[in-house]
Motif scaffolding. Structure first.
Motif, PDB file in Angstrom:
ATOM      1  N   GLY A  45      16.577 -16.722  22.530  1.00 51.23           N
ATOM      2  CA  GLY A  45      17.718 -16.790  21.620  1.00 51.23           C
ATOM      3  C   GLY A  45      17.593 -17.808  20.507  1.00 51.23           C
ATOM      4  N   ALA A  46      16.389 -18.324  20.287  1.00 51.34           N
ATOM      5  CA  ALA A  46      16.191 -19.306  19.216  1.00 51.34           C
ATOM      6  C   ALA A  46      16.251 -18.628  17.848  1.00 51.34           C
ATOM      7  CB  ALA A  46      14.848 -20.008  19.380  1.00 51.34           C
ATOM      8  N   VAL A  47      16.618 -19.393  16.850  1.00 50.80           N
ATOM      9  CA  VAL A  47      16.610 -18.940  15.464  1.00 50.80           C
ATOM     10  C   VAL A  47      15.158 -18.974  14.983  1.00 50.80           C
ATOM     11  CG1 VAL A  47      17.423 -19.449  13.122  1.00 50.80           C
ATOM     12  CG2 VAL A  47      18.917 -19.883  15.096  1.00 50.80           C
ATOM     13  N   ILE A  48      14.712 -17.915  14.336  1.00 53.57           N
ATOM     14  CA  ILE A  48      13.343 -17.841  13.808  1.00 53.57           C
ATOM     15  C   ILE A  48      13.419 -17.956  12.293  1.00 53.57           C
ATOM     16  CG2 ILE A  48      11.205 -16.510  13.677  1.00 53.57           C
ATOM     17  CD1 ILE A  48      12.073 -17.282  16.577  1.00 53.57           C
ATOM     18  N   ILE A  49      12.639 -18.896  11.753  1.00 55.51           N
ATOM     19  CA  ILE A  49      12.636 -19.128  10.310  1.00 55.51           C
ATOM     20  C   ILE A  49      11.198 -19.128   9.812  1.00 55.51           C
ATOM     21  CG2 ILE A  49      13.347 -20.658   8.433  1.00 55.51           C
ATOM     22  CD1 ILE A  49      15.469 -21.807  10.385  1.00 55.51           C
ATOM     23  N   TRP A  50      10.919 -18.207   8.926  1.00 57.69           N
ATOM     24  CA  TRP A  50       9.598 -18.083   8.312  1.00 57.69           C
ATOM     25  C   TRP A  50       9.630 -18.851   6.994  1.00 57.69           C
ATOM     26  CZ3 TRP A  50       6.250 -15.528  11.442  1.00 57.69           C
ATOM     27  CH2 TRP A  50       6.806 -14.715  12.431  1.00 57.69           C
ATOM     28  N   ILE A  51       8.756 -19.819   6.857  1.00 62.77           N
ATOM     29  CA  ILE A  51       8.671 -20.628   5.644  1.00 62.77           C
ATOM     30  C   ILE A  51       7.445 -20.150   4.864  1.00 62.77           C
ATOM     31  CG2 ILE A  51       8.470 -22.949   4.701  1.00 62.77           C
ATOM     32  CD1 ILE A  51      11.049 -22.532   6.358  1.00 62.77           C
ATOM     33  N   ILE A  52       7.669 -19.778   3.618  1.00 61.48           N
ATOM     34  CA  ILE A  52       6.623 -19.180   2.784  1.00 61.48           C
ATOM     35  C   ILE A  52       6.382 -20.058   1.552  1.00 61.48           C
ATOM     36  CG2 ILE A  52       5.922 -17.144   1.479  1.00 61.48           C
ATOM     37  CD1 ILE A  52       6.421 -16.513   4.447  1.00 61.48           C
ATOM     38  N   ASP A  53       5.171 -20.572   1.437  1.00 61.58           N
ATOM     39  CA  ASP A  53       4.769 -21.290   0.230  1.00 61.58           C
ATOM     40  C   ASP A  53       4.627 -20.248  -0.872  1.00 61.58           C
ATOM     41  OD1 ASP A  53       3.995 -23.540  -1.233  1.00 61.58           O
ATOM     42  OD2 ASP A  53       1.870 -23.270  -0.748  1.00 61.58           O
ATOM     43  N   ALA A  54       5.450 -20.351  -1.922  1.00 63.06           N
ATOM     44  CA  ALA A  54       5.442 -19.352  -2.990  1.00 63.06           C
ATOM     45  C   ALA A  54       5.717 -20.034  -4.326  1.00 63.06           C
ATOM     46  CB  ALA A  54       6.492 -18.272  -2.717  1.00 63.06           C
ATOM     47  N   HIS A  55       4.704 -20.047  -5.167  1.00 62.35           N
ATOM     48  CA  HIS A  55       4.812 -20.702  -6.470  1.00 62.35           C
ATOM     49  C   HIS A  55       5.058 -19.677  -7.565  1.00 62.35           C
ATOM     50  CE1 HIS A  55       3.535 -24.502  -4.720  1.00 62.35           C
ATOM     51  NE2 HIS A  55       2.748 -23.760  -3.958  1.00 62.35           N
ATOM     52  N   ARG A  56       5.936 -20.010  -8.490  1.00 59.97           N
ATOM     53  CA  ARG A  56       6.335 -19.094  -9.563  1.00 59.97           C
ATOM     54  C   ARG A  56       5.215 -18.948 -10.589  1.00 59.97           C
ATOM     55  NH1 ARG A  56      11.604 -22.667  -9.990  1.00 59.97           N
ATOM     56  NH2 ARG A  56      12.754 -21.815  -8.231  1.00 59.97           N
ATOM     57  N   PRO A  57       4.802 -17.727 -10.852  1.00 57.42           N
ATOM     58  CA  PRO A  57       3.716 -17.544 -11.827  1.00 57.42           C
ATOM     59  C   PRO A  57       4.161 -17.920 -13.237  1.00 57.42           C
ATOM     60  CG  PRO A  57       4.591 -15.411 -11.113  1.00 57.42           C
ATOM     61  CD  PRO A  57       5.281 -16.462 -10.289  1.00 57.42           C
ATOM     62  N   GLY A  58       3.290 -18.655 -13.920  1.00 60.79           N
ATOM     63  CA  GLY A  58       3.546 -18.992 -15.315  1.00 60.79           C
ATOM     64  C   GLY A  58       4.603 -20.048 -15.554  1.00 60.79           C
ATOM     65  N   LYS A  59       5.083 -20.693 -14.496  1.00 59.51           N
ATOM     66  CA  LYS A  59       6.126 -21.719 -14.639  1.00 59.51           C
ATOM     67  C   LYS A  59       5.558 -23.091 -14.254  1.00 59.51           C
ATOM     68  CE  LYS A  59       9.723 -18.853 -15.193  1.00 59.51           C
ATOM     69  NZ  LYS A  59       9.289 -17.807 -16.032  1.00 59.51           N
ATOM     70  N   PRO A  60       6.128 -24.159 -14.824  1.00 63.78           N
ATOM     71  CA  PRO A  60       5.677 -25.496 -14.430  1.00 63.78           C
ATOM     72  C   PRO A  60       5.896 -25.714 -12.935  1.00 63.78           C
ATOM     73  CG  PRO A  60       7.104 -25.598 -16.359  1.00 63.78           C
ATOM     74  CD  PRO A  60       7.169 -24.201 -15.846  1.00 63.78           C
ATOM     75  N   ASP A  61       4.950 -26.386 -12.293  1.00 64.46           N
ATOM     76  CA  ASP A  61       5.015 -26.602 -10.856  1.00 64.46           C
ATOM     77  C   ASP A  61       4.255 -27.881 -10.528  1.00 64.46           C
ATOM     78  OD1 ASP A  61       4.310 -26.443  -8.002  1.00 64.46           O
ATOM     79  OD2 ASP A  61       5.136 -24.416  -8.107  1.00 64.46           O
ATOM     80  N   TRP A  62       4.988 -28.908 -10.111  1.00 63.46           N
ATOM     81  CA  TRP A  62       4.406 -30.223  -9.831  1.00 63.46           C
ATOM     82  C   TRP A  62       3.288 -30.138  -8.798  1.00 63.46           C
ATOM     83  CZ3 TRP A  62       4.270 -34.917 -11.833  1.00 63.46           C
ATOM     84  CH2 TRP A  62       3.862 -35.980 -11.014  1.00 63.46           C
ATOM     85  N   GLU A  63       3.512 -29.393  -7.710  1.00 63.75           N
ATOM     86  CA  GLU A  63       2.488 -29.299  -6.667  1.00 63.75           C
ATOM     87  C   GLU A  63       1.210 -28.676  -7.220  1.00 63.75           C
ATOM     88  OE1 GLU A  63       1.662 -26.700  -2.734  1.00 63.75           O
ATOM     89  OE2 GLU A  63       3.572 -27.769  -2.705  1.00 63.75           O
TER      90      GLU A  63
END
Length: 189
Positions: A45-63
């Motif tokens: 009965g645990a909550v399942i959370i999928w975390i997806i690394d997703a960077h926006r194409p063509g936009k500034p991104d510090w990482e």
């Protein structure tokens, strides 16, 4: 409602598939363990959370200004590694920083669901797993990391970061104990 959640961090094609942008074989090796752990968590009965690394194409991104290009939103690289699949009752949260809490609604989702204990799985131990574990600890969540459900590409960094997480942020345990804690009454985790 369970007070436990499983976070599956960045177990996506860019990290797992040999054709991905930043693959490492250790990530592919943990997929079966994560698949089994998620199935047991759903049963409990645990909550399942999928975390997806997703960077926006063509936009500034510090990482992305500091590391090589990876996980471009809208590409196959940000799809869950097979055979993993989110169910309708699961949450899928995109992130653009190492910590799953930074710039996302993860904390709100957890609080809405009454979650107190996080089982953190995924890749990379020394980056996203550590950053998320540290933020979870700082936000008063109990952190449990099943050792066989996390990976990175450098063994010495994997070991050192698991030691730090275990000493300062939560518990690092084998998957068998993690399953016991997952299925235990909430106050036992």
């Amino acid at each position: 409602m369970s007070s436990k959640a499983v976070l599956v961090i960045d177990v996506i094609k860019d990290f797992v598939d040999p054709e991905g942008k930043v693959p490492h074989p250790q990530a592919a090796a943990i997929v079966p363990q994560i698949e089994a752990f998620v199935a047991a968590a759903r049963e409990a009965g645990a909550v399942i959370i999928w975390i997806i690394d997703a960077h926006r194409p063509g936009k500034p991104d510090w990482e992305l200004a500091h590391v090589r290009a990876h996980c471009t939103d809208g590409t196959p690289g940000v799809e869950l590694a097979e055979p993993l699949a989110a169910l309708p009752e699961d949450y899928v949260i995109k992130k653009r920083r190492y910590s799953a809490f930074m710039g996302t609604d993860l904390d709100l989702v957890l609080r809405d669901n009454g979650v107190e204990t996080l089982f953190i799985t995924g890749t990379k131990t020394n980056v996203c797993i550590r950053a998320t574990s540290q933020d979870a600890f700082e936000m008063n969540y109990r952190v449990i990391v099943p050792r066989e459900c996390v990976s990175t590409d450098k063994e010495h960094l994997h070991v050192a970061n698991l030691e730090d997480i275990d000493k300062y942020m939560g518990r690092v345990v084998d998957v068998a104990l993690a399953l016991e804690l997952l299925q235990a009454e909430d106050e036992d985790a």
